[in-house]
Design a protein around this motif. Structure first.
Motif, PDB file in Angstrom:
ATOM      1  N   LEU A  99      45.058  55.389  30.406  1.00  0.00           N
ATOM      2  CA  LEU A  99      46.496  55.378  30.133  1.00  0.00           C
ATOM      3  C   LEU A  99      46.878  54.182  29.271  1.00  0.00           C
ATOM      4  CD1 LEU A  99      47.904  56.412  33.645  1.00  0.00           C
ATOM      5  CD2 LEU A  99      47.889  57.807  31.567  1.00  0.00           C
ATOM      6  N   ALA A 100      46.283  53.019  29.577  1.00  0.00           N
ATOM      7  CA  ALA A 100      46.565  51.827  28.780  1.00  0.00           C
ATOM      8  C   ALA A 100      46.067  51.995  27.352  1.00  0.00           C
ATOM      9  CB  ALA A 100      45.921  50.608  29.422  1.00  0.00           C
ATOM     10  N   SER A 101      44.922  52.650  27.189  1.00  0.00           N
ATOM     11  CA  SER A 101      44.383  52.880  25.846  1.00  0.00           C
ATOM     12  C   SER A 101      45.246  53.819  25.035  1.00  0.00           C
ATOM     13  CB  SER A 101      42.967  53.443  25.945  1.00  0.00           C
ATOM     14  OG  SER A 101      42.075  52.469  26.454  1.00  0.00           O
ATOM     15  N   SER A 102      46.053  54.633  25.721  1.00  0.00           N
ATOM     16  CA  SER A 102      46.954  55.544  25.003  1.00  0.00           C
ATOM     17  C   SER A 102      48.237  54.844  24.572  1.00  0.00           C
ATOM     18  CB  SER A 102      47.295  56.748  25.887  1.00  0.00           C
ATOM     19  OG  SER A 102      48.162  56.373  26.945  1.00  0.00           O
ATOM     20  N   GLY A 103      48.342  53.544  24.864  1.00  0.00           N
ATOM     21  CA  GLY A 103      49.511  52.770  24.457  1.00  0.00           C
ATOM     22  C   GLY A 103      50.542  52.573  25.537  1.00  0.00           C
ATOM     23  N   LEU A 104      50.269  53.067  26.749  1.00  0.00           N
ATOM     24  CA  LEU A 104      51.217  52.931  27.849  1.00  0.00           C
ATOM     25  C   LEU A 104      50.987  51.635  28.616  1.00  0.00           C
ATOM     26  CD1 LEU A 104      51.050  56.584  29.239  1.00  0.00           C
ATOM     27  CD2 LEU A 104      52.886  55.585  27.848  1.00  0.00           C
ATOM     28  N   LYS A 105      52.057  50.935  28.909  1.00  0.00           N
ATOM     29  CA  LYS A 105      51.971  49.760  29.772  1.00  0.00           C
ATOM     30  C   LYS A 105      51.800  50.272  31.198  1.00  0.00           C
ATOM     31  CE  LYS A 105      54.306  45.348  30.646  1.00  0.00           C
ATOM     32  NZ  LYS A 105      55.529  44.555  30.358  1.00  0.00           N
ATOM     33  N   THR A 106      50.635  50.005  31.790  1.00  0.00           N
ATOM     34  CA  THR A 106      50.223  50.717  33.000  1.00  0.00           C
ATOM     35  C   THR A 106      50.082  49.775  34.192  1.00  0.00           C
ATOM     36  OG1 THR A 106      48.987  52.269  31.612  1.00  0.00           O
ATOM     37  CG2 THR A 106      48.467  52.242  33.962  1.00  0.00           C
ATOM     38  N   GLY A 107      50.846  50.049  35.243  1.00  0.00           N
ATOM     39  CA  GLY A 107      50.687  49.322  36.492  1.00  0.00           C
ATOM     40  C   GLY A 107      49.537  49.908  37.289  1.00  0.00           C
ATOM     41  N   LEU A 108      48.921  49.096  38.119  1.00  0.00           N
ATOM     42  CA  LEU A 108      47.780  49.537  38.922  1.00  0.00           C
ATOM     43  C   LEU A 108      47.844  48.858  40.282  1.00  0.00           C
ATOM     44  CD1 LEU A 108      45.057  51.038  39.153  1.00  0.00           C
ATOM     45  CD2 LEU A 108      43.976  49.102  38.009  1.00  0.00           C
ATOM     46  N   TYR A 109      47.978  49.658  41.325  1.00  0.00           N
ATOM     47  CA  TYR A 109      48.062  49.141  42.701  1.00  0.00           C
ATOM     48  C   TYR A 109      46.888  49.683  43.494  1.00  0.00           C
ATOM     49  CZ  TYR A 109      49.842  48.274  47.437  1.00  0.00           C
ATOM     50  OH  TYR A 109      49.994  47.854  48.741  1.00  0.00           O
ATOM     51  N   THR A 110      45.993  48.786  43.943  1.00  0.00           N
ATOM     52  CA  THR A 110      44.810  49.183  44.697  1.00  0.00           C
ATOM     53  C   THR A 110      44.576  48.204  45.847  1.00  0.00           C
ATOM     54  OG1 THR A 110      43.333  47.879  43.279  1.00  0.00           O
ATOM     55  CG2 THR A 110      43.703  50.176  42.649  1.00  0.00           C
ATOM     56  N   SER A 111      43.682  48.566  46.719  1.00  0.00           N
ATOM     57  CA  SER A 111      43.280  47.674  47.813  1.00  0.00           C
ATOM     58  C   SER A 111      41.887  48.108  48.297  1.00  0.00           C
ATOM     59  CB  SER A 111      44.290  47.759  48.969  1.00  0.00           C
ATOM     60  OG  SER A 111      44.356  49.088  49.485  1.00  0.00           O
ATOM     61  N   PRO A 112      41.153  47.194  48.951  1.00  0.00           N
ATOM     62  CA  PRO A 112      41.517  45.803  49.236  1.00  0.00           C
ATOM     63  C   PRO A 112      41.208  44.916  48.038  1.00  0.00           C
ATOM     64  CG  PRO A 112      39.362  46.258  50.124  1.00  0.00           C
ATOM     65  CD  PRO A 112      39.843  47.560  49.530  1.00  0.00           C
ATOM     66  N   HIS A 113      41.476  43.629  48.162  1.00  0.00           N
ATOM     67  CA  HIS A 113      41.092  42.702  47.111  1.00  0.00           C
ATOM     68  C   HIS A 113      39.768  42.041  47.472  1.00  0.00           C
ATOM     69  CE1 HIS A 113      43.366  40.129  49.973  1.00  0.00           C
ATOM     70  NE2 HIS A 113      42.498  39.195  49.619  1.00  0.00           N
ATOM     71  N   ILE A 114      39.085  41.526  46.467  1.00  0.00           N
ATOM     72  CA  ILE A 114      37.798  40.875  46.671  1.00  0.00           C
ATOM     73  C   ILE A 114      37.914  39.355  46.525  1.00  0.00           C
ATOM     74  CG2 ILE A 114      35.396  40.692  45.885  1.00  0.00           C
ATOM     75  CD1 ILE A 114      36.041  43.365  47.161  1.00  0.00           C
ATOM     76  N   LEU A 115      38.469  38.903  45.402  1.00  0.00           N
ATOM     77  CA  LEU A 115      38.531  37.470  45.118  1.00  0.00           C
ATOM     78  C   LEU A 115      39.921  36.873  45.319  1.00  0.00           C
ATOM     79  CD1 LEU A 115      36.415  37.449  41.833  1.00  0.00           C
ATOM     80  CD2 LEU A 115      35.657  36.775  44.107  1.00  0.00           C
ATOM     81  N   ASP A 116      40.954  37.641  45.018  1.00  0.00           N
ATOM     82  CA  ASP A 116      42.302  37.096  44.969  1.00  0.00           C
ATOM     83  C   ASP A 116      43.283  38.164  45.452  1.00  0.00           C
ATOM     84  OD1 ASP A 116      44.909  36.265  44.044  1.00  0.00           O
ATOM     85  OD2 ASP A 116      43.990  35.038  42.499  1.00  0.00           O
ATOM     86  N   PHE A 117      44.199  37.791  46.306  1.00  0.00           N
ATOM     87  CA  PHE A 117      45.234  38.698  46.795  1.00  0.00           C
ATOM     88  C   PHE A 117      45.914  39.451  45.658  1.00  0.00           C
ATOM     89  CE2 PHE A 117      49.898  38.942  47.218  1.00  0.00           C
ATOM     90  CZ  PHE A 117      50.009  39.894  48.225  1.00  0.00           C
ATOM     91  N   ARG A 118      46.062  38.791  44.512  1.00  0.00           N
ATOM     92  CA  ARG A 118      46.818  39.369  43.398  1.00  0.00           C
ATOM     93  C   ARG A 118      46.062  40.490  42.695  1.00  0.00           C
ATOM     94  NH1 ARG A 118      47.901  35.241  39.406  1.00  0.00           N
ATOM     95  NH2 ARG A 118      45.850  34.460  39.995  1.00  0.00           N
ATOM     96  N   GLU A 119      44.786  40.677  43.013  1.00  0.00           N
ATOM     97  CA  GLU A 119      44.038  41.812  42.457  1.00  0.00           C
ATOM     98  C   GLU A 119      44.685  43.148  42.814  1.00  0.00           C
ATOM     99  OE1 GLU A 119      39.933  41.888  43.680  1.00  0.00           O
ATOM    100  OE2 GLU A 119      39.794  39.708  43.499  1.00  0.00           O
ATOM    101  N   ARG A 120      45.434  43.167  43.896  1.00  0.00           N
ATOM    102  CA  ARG A 120      46.044  44.414  44.356  1.00  0.00           C
ATOM    103  C   ARG A 120      47.087  44.931  43.373  1.00  0.00           C
ATOM    104  NH1 ARG A 120      45.891  45.068  50.276  1.00  0.00           N
ATOM    105  NH2 ARG A 120      44.336  43.612  51.098  1.00  0.00           N
ATOM    106  N   MET A 121      47.674  44.045  42.579  1.00  0.00           N
ATOM    107  CA  MET A 121      48.756  44.409  41.667  1.00  0.00           C
ATOM    108  C   MET A 121      48.433  43.914  40.270  1.00  0.00           C
ATOM    109  SD  MET A 121      51.654  43.199  44.345  1.00  0.00           S
ATOM    110  CE  MET A 121      50.707  42.780  45.808  1.00  0.00           C
TER     111      MET A 121
END
Length: 479
Positions: free
Chosen positions: A80-102
């Motif tokens: 989606l990002a490669s198509s030019g869209l600014k893409t949010g991504l929300y996943t879990s869990p995180h590995i290194l940093d809490f902020r990886e989730r967002m």
């Protein structure tokens, strides 16, 4: 929570304390297990109304499933990002940093020319918790509800075009299920979290199918005679009242796609794509097919070359960790957060094939498990001709390493399996030191016996997200 940070200004120290308090005050499933799970959407829907329904300000893709949903979500976001869209991504869990989730993936390149994901800022997290902390307390929200709401608001404030949202657990009662997406994706159904989702595959499928919405296409990654009727009924019954279909069963069922029953665009190139992908692991073959089927349904106007490039460089572009990730070449170390029999079957088979085909000279497996996993179902999948170091991360959910070793030895005795090189330590760092020492000894022995120097022993770290996370943090400072 509100009193904890009231009157304080942002600083690295205050931020670290607030994140720790979030984990302690609002227990996460990652840390404490099913005790942190709060089924039902009432709290989430009420809070969402207070926040102004931020998720309605952008399009969404919803991803659920027993295994592979993180990989699928990241691959879709990269495309989606490669198509030019600014893409949010929300996943879990995180590995290194809490902020990886967002994260936000925009396709923009860093000064060194490499695309990268943008994590939610520490300042945003601080200000968000400071603003809503009293409400979190009042509603007794779970950690996952808080982080989901935070992600939805951050994506809106950052003006994303679309967001790929991964469920946390299940689907029907998952905190993310307040969204109405443009596409629902369910990767597969396997036995996991049975105490919450059900004891049979149809029961688990029913919970996952809860993300299917009226008039919204759904892609199922893997068909199964036990679970297919669940998805078919869900799509049918969800859409029968819809005037868009006037009760036309054929039109309604056209909303449902089983990825493994079709040949999506670019599937003829799947072997080359898999060979180049920075998301390794033989299980990615099924995930790739699911992603390509989902992209067909979305009908993106994007060239095949761009789609392939985006998928091949998914981990690099999205900052994705812990999925068949090579941590080091020498010592040769791979980690993967696969933690149930459904997923580990592929990992252990791949390790066994690497040894059989001469890609590594020996296997050293650092393994941990949480106490609520069906480790008995995993033992038969483990390669026989490997050295094992059982360990546990400092988590209340962790199965103590000594108990895990004892259970494995009992299995070996009953199964007539040799168990000569089996060790345990409750320290992940000690387990890594032991593994690296064994690696050096095995490498020297291989060299002295005339073996090819290019073929090295392999250290695999897995079985538990917590073990992988701690190991990655330790090795990042050391290697």
């Amino acid at each position: 929570m509100e009193n904890l940070i009231k009157g304080q200004e942002f600083s690295e120290e205050h931020y670290a304390g607030m994140i720790e308090e979030l984990f302690v005050r609002f227990p996460s499933f990652q840390k404490t297990g099913s005790g942190a799970y709060k089924p039902g959407l009432d709290r989430m829907e009420f809070f969402d109304s207070l926040a102004g329904h931020p998720h309605r300000k952008y399009r969404t893709i919803h991803v659920a499933g027993t295994n592979g949903k993180g990989s699928v979500a990241n691959m879709i976001a990269s495309v989606l990002a490669s198509s030019g869209l600014k893409t949010g991504l929300y996943t879990s869990p995180h590995i290194l940093d809490f902020r990886e989730r967002m994260r936000i993936v925009s396709g923009k390149a860093t000064p060194d020319g490499k695309p990268s994901a943008e994590y939610i800022s520490k300042e945003y997290v601080w200000n968000y918790v400071k603003q809503w902390g009293g409400t979190f307390d009042h509603l007794e929200m779970s950690f996952f509800e808080i982080t989901t709401a935070m992600a939805f608001s951050w994506f809106a404030d950052m003006d994303v075009d679309v967001a790929v949202i991964e469920t946390g657990l299940g689907g029907r009662l998952d905190s993310t299920n307040i969204i109405t997406p443009q596409l629902s994706v369910i990767t597969n159904i396997g036995f996991d979290h049975c105490d919450i989702l059900g004891d049979t595959l149809p029961e688990i499928a029913f919970e996952k199918a809860g993300i299917i919405k009226p008039e919204v296409p759904a892609v199922i990654g893997e068909s199964d005679p036990e679970t297919d009727p669940v998805f078919e009924r869900k799509v049918l019954y969800t859409n029968l009242p819809s005037s868009a279909f006037m009760g036309d069963r054929t039109k309604i069922m056209s909303l449902l796609t089983f990825a493994d029953r079709i040949e999506p665009r670019l599937w003829e190139d799947h072997e080359e794509i898999l060979r180049k992908m920075d998301l390794g692991g033989e299980y990615q073959k099924k995930n790739l097919r699911t992603v390509l089927a989902a992209l067909d349904v979305m009908d993106l106007r994007l060239s095949g070359d761009k789609i392939c490039d985006a998928i091949v460089h998914t981990a690099e572009r999205t900052g994705f960790h812990g999925r068949w990730e090579k941590l080091s070449d020498d010592p040769y170390i791979i980690c993967d957060i696969g933690h149930n029999a459904h997923g580990l079957r592929y990992n252990f088979h791949q390790l066994g094939m690497m040894l059989a085909e001469g890609e590594c000279s020996s296997l050293i497996i650092v393994y941990g498990s949480v106490s609520d996993k069906d480790y008995a179902a995993v033992f038969p999948l483990m390669p026989e001709n490997a050295s094992y170091i059982f360990t546990n991360a400092p988590s209340r959910r962790a199965l103590p390493s000594g108990e895990l070793k004892r259970k494995y030895m009992e299995f070996c005795s009953l199964a007539g399996r040799p168990a000569e090189n089996v060790y345990e330590t409750s320290s992940v760092e000690d387990a890594l030191n032991m593994a690296i020492g064994m690696y050096g000894d095995a490498k020297a022995a291989n060299s002295s016996s005339g073996g090819r120097e290019s073929v090295k022993p392999l250290i695999y770290i897995g079985g538990s997200t917590y073990v992988v996370a701690e190991a990655v943090n330790i090795l990042r400072l050391r290697l």
